[in-house]
Design a protein around this motif. Structure first.
Motif, PDB file in Angstrom:
ATOM      1  N   MET A  86      48.919  42.754  42.562  1.00  0.00           N
ATOM      2  CA  MET A  86      47.673  42.907  43.316  1.00  0.00           C
ATOM      3  C   MET A  86      46.573  42.086  42.653  1.00  0.00           C
ATOM      4  O   MET A  86      46.672  41.724  41.479  1.00  0.00           O
ATOM      5  CB  MET A  86      47.252  44.376  43.377  1.00  0.00           C
ATOM      6  CG  MET A  86      47.001  45.030  42.024  1.00  0.00           C
ATOM      7  SD  MET A  86      46.297  46.689  42.129  1.00  0.00           S
ATOM      8  CE  MET A  86      44.630  46.319  42.669  1.00  0.00           C
ATOM      9  N   ASN A  87      45.547  41.787  43.398  1.00  0.00           N
ATOM     10  CA  ASN A  87      44.395  41.055  42.887  1.00  0.00           C
ATOM     11  C   ASN A  87      43.198  41.985  42.796  1.00  0.00           C
ATOM     12  O   ASN A  87      42.985  42.847  43.668  1.00  0.00           O
ATOM     13  CB  ASN A  87      44.048  39.880  43.791  1.00  0.00           C
ATOM     14  CG  ASN A  87      45.136  38.812  43.771  1.00  0.00           C
ATOM     15  OD1 ASN A  87      45.819  38.622  42.745  1.00  0.00           O
ATOM     16  ND2 ASN A  87      45.326  38.127  44.875  1.00  0.00           N
ATOM     17  N   CYS A  88      42.408  41.818  41.746  1.00  0.00           N
ATOM     18  CA  CYS A  88      41.197  42.633  41.587  1.00  0.00           C
ATOM     19  C   CYS A  88      40.251  42.341  42.741  1.00  0.00           C
ATOM     20  O   CYS A  88      39.980  41.165  43.052  1.00  0.00           O
ATOM     21  CB  CYS A  88      40.533  42.316  40.253  1.00  0.00           C
ATOM     22  SG  CYS A  88      38.929  43.127  40.043  1.00  0.00           S
ATOM     23  N   PRO A  89      39.707  43.344  43.408  1.00  0.00           N
ATOM     24  CA  PRO A  89      38.811  43.106  44.542  1.00  0.00           C
ATOM     25  C   PRO A  89      37.463  42.524  44.123  1.00  0.00           C
ATOM     26  O   PRO A  89      36.733  42.007  44.969  1.00  0.00           O
ATOM     27  CB  PRO A  89      38.638  44.503  45.146  1.00  0.00           C
ATOM     28  CG  PRO A  89      38.901  45.448  44.036  1.00  0.00           C
ATOM     29  CD  PRO A  89      39.933  44.780  43.180  1.00  0.00           C
ATOM     30  N   GLN A  90      37.156  42.578  42.812  1.00  0.00           N
ATOM     31  CA  GLN A  90      35.840  42.076  42.390  1.00  0.00           C
ATOM     32  C   GLN A  90      35.928  40.671  41.811  1.00  0.00           C
ATOM     33  O   GLN A  90      35.190  39.770  42.208  1.00  0.00           O
ATOM     34  CB  GLN A  90      35.226  43.023  41.357  1.00  0.00           C
ATOM     35  CG  GLN A  90      33.873  42.542  40.818  1.00  0.00           C
ATOM     36  CD  GLN A  90      33.117  43.616  40.089  1.00  0.00           C
ATOM     37  OE1 GLN A  90      32.620  44.543  40.706  1.00  0.00           O
ATOM     38  NE2 GLN A  90      33.034  43.521  38.758  1.00  0.00           N
ATOM     39  N   CYS A  91      36.899  40.455  40.864  1.00  0.00           N
ATOM     40  CA  CYS A  91      36.985  39.138  40.221  1.00  0.00           C
ATOM     41  C   CYS A  91      38.195  38.322  40.659  1.00  0.00           C
ATOM     42  O   CYS A  91      38.317  37.140  40.326  1.00  0.00           O
ATOM     43  CB  CYS A  91      36.991  39.287  38.694  1.00  0.00           C
ATOM     44  SG  CYS A  91      38.485  40.117  38.048  1.00  0.00           S
ATOM     45  N   GLY A  92      39.118  38.973  41.382  1.00  0.00           N
ATOM     46  CA  GLY A  92      40.288  38.262  41.873  1.00  0.00           C
ATOM     47  C   GLY A  92      41.402  38.104  40.880  1.00  0.00           C
ATOM     48  O   GLY A  92      42.378  37.383  41.137  1.00  0.00           O
ATOM     49  N   ARG A 141      40.167  42.275  33.200  1.00  0.00           N
ATOM     50  CA  ARG A 141      39.202  41.191  33.017  1.00  0.00           C
ATOM     51  C   ARG A 141      37.773  41.697  33.186  1.00  0.00           C
ATOM     52  O   ARG A 141      36.944  41.541  32.301  1.00  0.00           O
ATOM     53  CB  ARG A 141      39.461  40.057  33.995  1.00  0.00           C
ATOM     54  CG  ARG A 141      38.397  38.944  33.908  1.00  0.00           C
ATOM     55  CD  ARG A 141      38.571  37.885  34.971  1.00  0.00           C
ATOM     56  NE  ARG A 141      39.798  37.094  34.727  1.00  0.00           N
ATOM     57  CZ  ARG A 141      40.196  36.111  35.522  1.00  0.00           C
ATOM     58  NH1 ARG A 141      39.484  35.826  36.622  1.00  0.00           N
ATOM     59  NH2 ARG A 141      41.288  35.438  35.258  1.00  0.00           N
ATOM     60  N   CYS A 142      37.466  42.337  34.369  1.00  0.00           N
ATOM     61  CA  CYS A 142      36.069  42.736  34.627  1.00  0.00           C
ATOM     62  C   CYS A 142      35.825  44.221  34.384  1.00  0.00           C
ATOM     63  O   CYS A 142      34.680  44.662  34.308  1.00  0.00           O
ATOM     64  CB  CYS A 142      35.638  42.371  36.035  1.00  0.00           C
ATOM     65  SG  CYS A 142      36.558  43.234  37.338  1.00  0.00           S
ATOM     66  N   GLY A 143      36.900  45.005  34.272  1.00  0.00           N
ATOM     67  CA  GLY A 143      36.756  46.402  33.893  1.00  0.00           C
ATOM     68  C   GLY A 143      36.406  47.379  34.999  1.00  0.00           C
ATOM     69  O   GLY A 143      36.126  48.545  34.715  1.00  0.00           O
ATOM     70  N   ILE A 144      36.415  46.939  36.266  1.00  0.00           N
ATOM     71  CA  ILE A 144      36.073  47.905  37.313  1.00  0.00           C
ATOM     72  C   ILE A 144      37.202  48.917  37.477  1.00  0.00           C
ATOM     73  O   ILE A 144      38.373  48.602  37.272  1.00  0.00           O
ATOM     74  CB  ILE A 144      35.780  47.225  38.666  1.00  0.00           C
ATOM     75  CG1 ILE A 144      37.065  46.648  39.271  1.00  0.00           C
ATOM     76  CG2 ILE A 144      34.693  46.198  38.561  1.00  0.00           C
ATOM     77  CD1 ILE A 144      36.936  46.329  40.744  1.00  0.00           C
ATOM     78  N   VAL A 145      36.819  50.154  37.801  1.00  0.00           N
ATOM     79  CA  VAL A 145      37.791  51.212  38.071  1.00  0.00           C
ATOM     80  C   VAL A 145      38.090  51.184  39.568  1.00  0.00           C
ATOM     81  O   VAL A 145      37.184  51.330  40.396  1.00  0.00           O
ATOM     82  CB  VAL A 145      37.255  52.585  37.629  1.00  0.00           C
ATOM     83  CG1 VAL A 145      38.262  53.680  37.969  1.00  0.00           C
ATOM     84  CG2 VAL A 145      36.936  52.578  36.137  1.00  0.00           C
ATOM     85  N   PHE A 146      39.358  50.984  39.888  1.00  0.00           N
ATOM     86  CA  PHE A 146      39.708  50.799  41.299  1.00  0.00           C
ATOM     87  C   PHE A 146      39.374  52.024  42.149  1.00  0.00           C
ATOM     88  O   PHE A 146      38.934  51.905  43.301  1.00  0.00           O
ATOM     89  CB  PHE A 146      41.192  50.463  41.426  1.00  0.00           C
ATOM     90  CG  PHE A 146      41.574  49.186  40.742  1.00  0.00           C
ATOM     91  CD1 PHE A 146      40.763  48.052  40.847  1.00  0.00           C
ATOM     92  CD2 PHE A 146      42.740  49.099  39.979  1.00  0.00           C
ATOM     93  CE1 PHE A 146      41.122  46.873  40.222  1.00  0.00           C
ATOM     94  CE2 PHE A 146      43.081  47.919  39.347  1.00  0.00           C
ATOM     95  CZ  PHE A 146      42.279  46.801  39.454  1.00  0.00           C
ATOM     96  N   ALA A 147      39.561  53.247  41.616  1.00  0.00           N
ATOM     97  CA  ALA A 147      39.288  54.461  42.399  1.00  0.00           C
ATOM     98  C   ALA A 147      37.811  54.548  42.762  1.00  0.00           C
ATOM     99  O   ALA A 147      37.440  54.901  43.887  1.00  0.00           O
ATOM    100  CB  ALA A 147      39.725  55.706  41.620  1.00  0.00           C
ATOM    101  N   THR A 191      34.345  52.970  50.838  1.00  0.00           N
ATOM    102  CA  THR A 191      34.811  53.746  51.991  1.00  0.00           C
ATOM    103  C   THR A 191      33.841  54.849  52.383  1.00  0.00           C
ATOM    104  O   THR A 191      33.912  55.377  53.481  1.00  0.00           O
ATOM    105  CB  THR A 191      36.182  54.401  51.706  1.00  0.00           C
ATOM    106  OG1 THR A 191      36.092  55.204  50.526  1.00  0.00           O
ATOM    107  CG2 THR A 191      37.255  53.341  51.508  1.00  0.00           C
ATOM    108  N   SER A 192      32.915  55.240  51.468  1.00  0.00           N
ATOM    109  CA  SER A 192      31.916  56.262  51.799  1.00  0.00           C
ATOM    110  C   SER A 192      30.784  55.628  52.594  1.00  0.00           C
ATOM    111  O   SER A 192      30.439  54.457  52.377  1.00  0.00           O
ATOM    112  CB  SER A 192      31.354  56.905  50.523  1.00  0.00           C
ATOM    113  OG  SER A 192      32.390  57.504  49.774  1.00  0.00           O
TER     114      SER A 192
END
Length: 250
Positions: free
Chosen positions: A1-7, A19-25, A32-33
């Motif tokens: 899969m690819n990171c949705p923020q940095c790819g 790489r960028c440290g975002i939490v996918f959840a 989605t909210s």
């Protein structure tokens, strides 16, 4: 899969991007909210803050607090009215169940008072006034309970009473030609002077005597519909109040 923020490409099933440290959840929850100010949030706020309309307030008003003891008493009353209503609805029009019931004795004084009240309006209205007064009394109670005391459950009882009066009148209307039903005083219609039997006089004077059985069935049907509607109305109110009881602090 690819990171949705940095790819960044990475193994499936990871919880955060190396790489960028975002939490996918958290990213999924954020996107989605509904966003503040969005149509979904505005619609939810509108539903929460919506003022009830006139008819909703009139017919389904719920007090701020519900006491479980009166609620239980009303539930018992509704059960009694349901069983009583079933008995009236499924009794044949010519049965003595209607005329020998407690409700017939309750309705009778209002019937006789109606003859006196409508006497200034002529002989036909004098005869019809008894039946009209039987229907007017529960109608007046219904209006008072809804507007003055803001008690729609009591209003549903008034509607049930009105339906019972329609059923109470059906045998009297149905007897307009046969004149076999006992009248006040012990006589039957055929042995009484013309005009003593209300519905014989009303239907003969209006030329509708041949429709006596049809009118009686319509009266019985209207009563059945009103009684069933009253029970459904009362049940809906008690279910709504039960929800408030469940939310009470314990």
């Amino acid at each position: 899969m690819n990171c949705p923020q940095c790819g960044c490409e990475q193994a499936d099933g990871g919880s955060e991007c190396p790489r960028c440290g975002i939490v996918f959840a958290k990213w999924r929850q954020r996107w989605t909210s509904p966003r503040p100010g969005s149509a979904a949030v505005r619609e939810a706020a509108d539903d929460t803050d919506r003022e009830p309309g006139f008819w909703e307030t009139l017919l389904f008003h719920t007090p701020a607090e519900v006491n479980p003891i009166p609620w239980g008493a009303r539930l018992f009353l509704l059960a009694v009215l349901t069983l009583w209503g079933v008995k009236f609805i499924f009794s044949p029009i010519d049965a003595q169940a209607t005329l020998s019931s407690l409700w017939h004795l309750i309705n009778l004084p209002f019937h006789e008072a109606g003859h006196i009240f409508f006497r200034p309006f002529g002989p036909v209205m004098t005869s019809l006034g008894g039946s009209l007064m039987q229907l007017l009394m529960p109608a007046i109670c219904l209006v008072v309970f809804l507007i003055k005391t803001r008690d729609p459950f009591a209003g549903s009882f008034s509607l049930w009473w009105m339906g019972q009066n329609f059923i109470d009148l059906a045998p009297y209307i149905d007897d307009a030609r046969s004149l076999s039903m006992p009248l006040l005083g012990g006589n039957v219609g055929r042995h009484s002077p013309y005009g003593f039997h209300d519905w014989e006089f009303i239907l003969r004077e209006t030329g509708l005597i041949r429709f006596d059985h049809t009118i009686a069935r319509l009266s019985h049907g209207a009563g059945a519909l009103l009684m069933a509607s009253a029970v459904a109305w009362g049940a809906f109110l008690l279910v709504r109040q039960y929800g408030m009881l469940q939310r009470r602090p314990r």
